[in-house]
Design a protein around this motif. Structure first.
Motif, PDB file in Angstrom:
ATOM      1  N   GLY A 154       0.589  -1.211  -0.030  1.00 53.10           N
ATOM      2  CA  GLY A 154       0.135   0.068  -0.130  1.00 53.10           C
ATOM      3  C   GLY A 154       0.926   1.243   0.078  1.00 53.10           C
ATOM      4  N   VAL A 155       0.219   2.193  -0.196  1.00 52.54           N
ATOM      5  CA  VAL A 155       0.976   3.822  -0.251  1.00 52.54           C
ATOM      6  C   VAL A 155       0.494   4.365   1.245  1.00 52.54           C
ATOM      7  CG1 VAL A 155       1.174   5.842  -1.214  1.00 52.54           C
ATOM      8  CG2 VAL A 155       0.890   3.878  -2.474  1.00 52.54           C
ATOM      9  N   TYR A 156       1.672   4.562   1.810  1.00 54.56           N
ATOM     10  CA  TYR A 156       1.358   5.300   3.230  1.00 54.56           C
ATOM     11  C   TYR A 156       1.230   6.903   3.221  1.00 54.56           C
ATOM     12  CZ  TYR A 156       2.059   6.743   8.014  1.00 54.56           C
ATOM     13  OH  TYR A 156       1.889   7.371   9.117  1.00 54.56           O
ATOM     14  N   ALA A 157       1.975   7.394   2.323  1.00 56.79           N
ATOM     15  CA  ALA A 157       1.905   8.778   2.013  1.00 56.79           C
ATOM     16  C   ALA A 157       2.417   9.158   0.736  1.00 56.79           C
ATOM     17  CB  ALA A 157       3.011   9.782   3.004  1.00 56.79           C
ATOM     18  N   GLU A 158       1.600  10.068  -0.017  1.00 59.62           N
ATOM     19  CA  GLU A 158       1.838  10.408  -1.395  1.00 59.62           C
ATOM     20  C   GLU A 158       3.064  11.413  -1.642  1.00 59.62           C
ATOM     21  OE1 GLU A 158      -0.001   9.660  -4.249  1.00 59.62           O
ATOM     22  OE2 GLU A 158      -1.455   8.349  -3.320  1.00 59.62           O
ATOM     23  N   ASP A 159       3.313  11.815  -0.671  1.00 61.66           N
ATOM     24  CA  ASP A 159       4.641  12.915  -0.668  1.00 61.66           C
ATOM     25  C   ASP A 159       5.175  12.815   0.773  1.00 61.66           C
ATOM     26  OD1 ASP A 159       6.505  14.816  -0.653  1.00 61.66           O
ATOM     27  OD2 ASP A 159       4.988  16.323  -1.160  1.00 61.66           O
ATOM     28  N   THR A 176       7.912  15.541   9.275  1.00 64.29           N
ATOM     29  CA  THR A 176       7.522  15.032   8.027  1.00 64.29           C
ATOM     30  C   THR A 176       7.030  13.656   7.735  1.00 64.29           C
ATOM     31  OG1 THR A 176       9.465  14.738   7.026  1.00 64.29           O
ATOM     32  CG2 THR A 176       8.822  16.941   6.735  1.00 64.29           C
ATOM     33  N   TYR A 177       6.536  13.043   6.937  1.00 68.14           N
ATOM     34  CA  TYR A 177       6.109  11.551   6.829  1.00 68.14           C
ATOM     35  C   TYR A 177       7.535  10.976   6.448  1.00 68.14           C
ATOM     36  CZ  TYR A 177       1.203  12.346   6.400  1.00 68.14           C
ATOM     37  OH  TYR A 177      -0.006  12.654   6.488  1.00 68.14           O
ATOM     38  N   TYR A 178       8.610  11.578   6.007  1.00 66.55           N
ATOM     39  CA  TYR A 178       9.996  11.053   5.733  1.00 66.55           C
ATOM     40  C   TYR A 178      10.298  10.983   7.200  1.00 66.55           C
ATOM     41  CZ  TYR A 178      14.713  11.163   4.048  1.00 66.55           C
ATOM     42  OH  TYR A 178      15.875  10.747   3.856  1.00 66.55           O
ATOM     43  N   GLN A 179      10.326  11.727   7.968  1.00 68.80           N
ATOM     44  CA  GLN A 179      10.854  11.735   9.532  1.00 68.80           C
ATOM     45  C   GLN A 179      10.201  10.597  10.128  1.00 68.80           C
ATOM     46  OE1 GLN A 179      10.460  15.925  10.281  1.00 68.80           O
ATOM     47  NE2 GLN A 179      12.818  16.295  10.461  1.00 68.80           N
ATOM     48  N   GLU A 180       8.910  10.570  10.213  1.00 68.24           N
ATOM     49  CA  GLU A 180       8.230   9.569  10.915  1.00 68.24           C
ATOM     50  C   GLU A 180       8.544   8.345  10.434  1.00 68.24           C
ATOM     51  OE1 GLU A 180       3.703   8.289  11.645  1.00 68.24           O
ATOM     52  OE2 GLU A 180       4.156   8.802   9.699  1.00 68.24           O
ATOM     53  N   CYS A 181       8.851   8.184   9.289  1.00 71.09           N
ATOM     54  CA  CYS A 181       8.836   6.736   8.541  1.00 71.09           C
ATOM     55  C   CYS A 181      10.340   6.154   8.717  1.00 71.09           C
ATOM     56  CB  CYS A 181       8.321   6.432   7.152  1.00 71.09           C
ATOM     57  SG  CYS A 181       6.612   6.820   7.183  1.00 71.09           S
ATOM     58  N   THR A 228       2.822  -1.954  13.330  1.00 68.88           N
ATOM     59  CA  THR A 228       2.302  -3.260  13.560  1.00 68.88           C
ATOM     60  C   THR A 228       3.578  -4.511  13.451  1.00 68.88           C
ATOM     61  OG1 THR A 228       2.088  -3.682  11.317  1.00 68.88           O
ATOM     62  CG2 THR A 228       0.082  -2.758  12.763  1.00 68.88           C
ATOM     63  N   LYS A 229       4.700  -4.037  12.861  1.00 74.60           N
ATOM     64  CA  LYS A 229       5.956  -4.767  12.673  1.00 74.60           C
ATOM     65  C   LYS A 229       5.709  -5.718  11.519  1.00 74.60           C
ATOM     66  CE  LYS A 229       8.362  -3.188  16.406  1.00 74.60           C
ATOM     67  NZ  LYS A 229       8.799  -1.945  16.314  1.00 74.60           N
ATOM     68  N   ALA A 230       4.770  -5.558  10.562  1.00 79.02           N
ATOM     69  CA  ALA A 230       4.285  -6.344   9.771  1.00 79.02           C
ATOM     70  C   ALA A 230       5.136  -6.071   8.364  1.00 79.02           C
ATOM     71  CB  ALA A 230       2.865  -6.356   9.413  1.00 79.02           C
ATOM     72  N   GLY A 231       5.939  -5.015   8.396  1.00 80.99           N
ATOM     73  CA  GLY A 231       6.566  -4.559   7.274  1.00 80.99           C
ATOM     74  C   GLY A 231       7.391  -3.241   7.343  1.00 80.99           C
ATOM     75  N   TYR A 232       7.715  -2.817   6.566  1.00 78.14           N
ATOM     76  CA  TYR A 232       8.771  -1.444   6.355  1.00 78.14           C
ATOM     77  C   TYR A 232       8.177  -0.409   5.611  1.00 78.14           C
ATOM     78  CZ  TYR A 232      12.318  -4.128   9.000  1.00 78.14           C
ATOM     79  OH  TYR A 232      12.940  -5.008  10.079  1.00 78.14           O
ATOM     80  N   TYR A 290       5.763   3.893   0.499  1.00 82.43           N
ATOM     81  CA  TYR A 290       5.091   2.556   0.449  1.00 82.43           C
ATOM     82  C   TYR A 290       5.336   1.950   1.447  1.00 82.43           C
ATOM     83  CZ  TYR A 290       4.984   3.990  -4.776  1.00 82.43           C
ATOM     84  OH  TYR A 290       5.216   4.658  -5.800  1.00 82.43           O
ATOM     85  N   HIS A 291       4.296   0.857   1.778  1.00 84.26           N
ATOM     86  CA  HIS A 291       4.161  -0.135   2.749  1.00 84.26           C
ATOM     87  C   HIS A 291       5.125  -1.471   2.127  1.00 84.26           C
ATOM     88  CE1 HIS A 291       0.840   1.358   5.618  1.00 84.26           C
ATOM     89  NE2 HIS A 291       2.079   1.586   6.070  1.00 84.26           N
TER      90      HIS A 291
END
Length: 187
Positions: free
Chosen positions: A69-74, A84-89, A118-122, A133-134
């Motif tokens: 899946g897509v977690y964030a578009e940008d 930012t999403y970049y930092q959070e991830c 959830t530790k199900a992916g990266y 992306y997830h």
């Protein structure tokens, strides 16, 4: 593909290849033919037989990255006032960075950020694409492996003579070991 550079928490190495000519015999017809075969290697490590299957998995996963899946578009967009999403991830300290260089000189980088809550992916990003992306644990597993994963560890096969013989026999004697000692630095 010309080269693949792998840098993760446990290793940093470059994968290359040579093209070898291998003779094969059709078991049904007995016809012999010569085929060009890609032999993956790690140029910095000499005298080691590499597990082409493991390296092949890494290359295939890198060329066709799968995602759930897509977690964030940008990724550079602000998630909130603090980050930012970049930092959070986890992309400021990625788990793995893989750089693939193609024969035409084009370079694509795949970056594996932190693990999902959830530790199900990266979380994964690809150069030239702002999306985050997830990806499942299975889809990034080879990107996180140490160098030793890509070395052929089949002891009997490594000791087997060049001739086509049963791998557990040498000169019609069963191969037996009193002990096996493996030593060296962690790779």
């Amino acid at each position: 593909v010309k080269t693949v550079e792998v840098k993760n928490d446990v290793a940093e190495f470059q994968i290359g290849y040579t093209i070898a000519q291998e003779e094969t015999t059709d078991v049904n017809t007995g016809t012999t033919s010569v085929q060009s075969v890609i032999k993956w290697n790690i140029p910095a490590v000499k005298g080691v037989d590499f597990d082409s299957t493991s390296i092949g998995f890494l290359i295939n996963d890198l060329l066709k990255p799968a995602y759930t899946g897509v977690y964030a578009e940008d990724g550079s967009a602000k998630k909130d006032d603090s980050q930012t999403y970049y930092q959070e991830c986890g992309f400021e300290t990625p788990k793995s960075v893989l750089k693939i260089t193609f024969n035409d000189g084009n370079v694509v980088t795949l970056t594996v950020g932190g693990q999902t809550p959830t530790k199900a992916g990266y979380y994964v990003m690809v150069s030239g694409d702002p999306k985050i992306y997830h990806a499942s644990n299975e889809d990034v597993a080879y990107f996180l492996k140490p160098l030793l994963t890509f070395v052929n560890k089949e002891i009997v096969t490594a000791m087997q003579p060049e001739a086509e013989e049963d791998p557990y026999f040498y000169n019609n004697d069963l191969i037996r070991f009193d002990s096996i000692v493996i030593s060296g630095k962690s790779v």
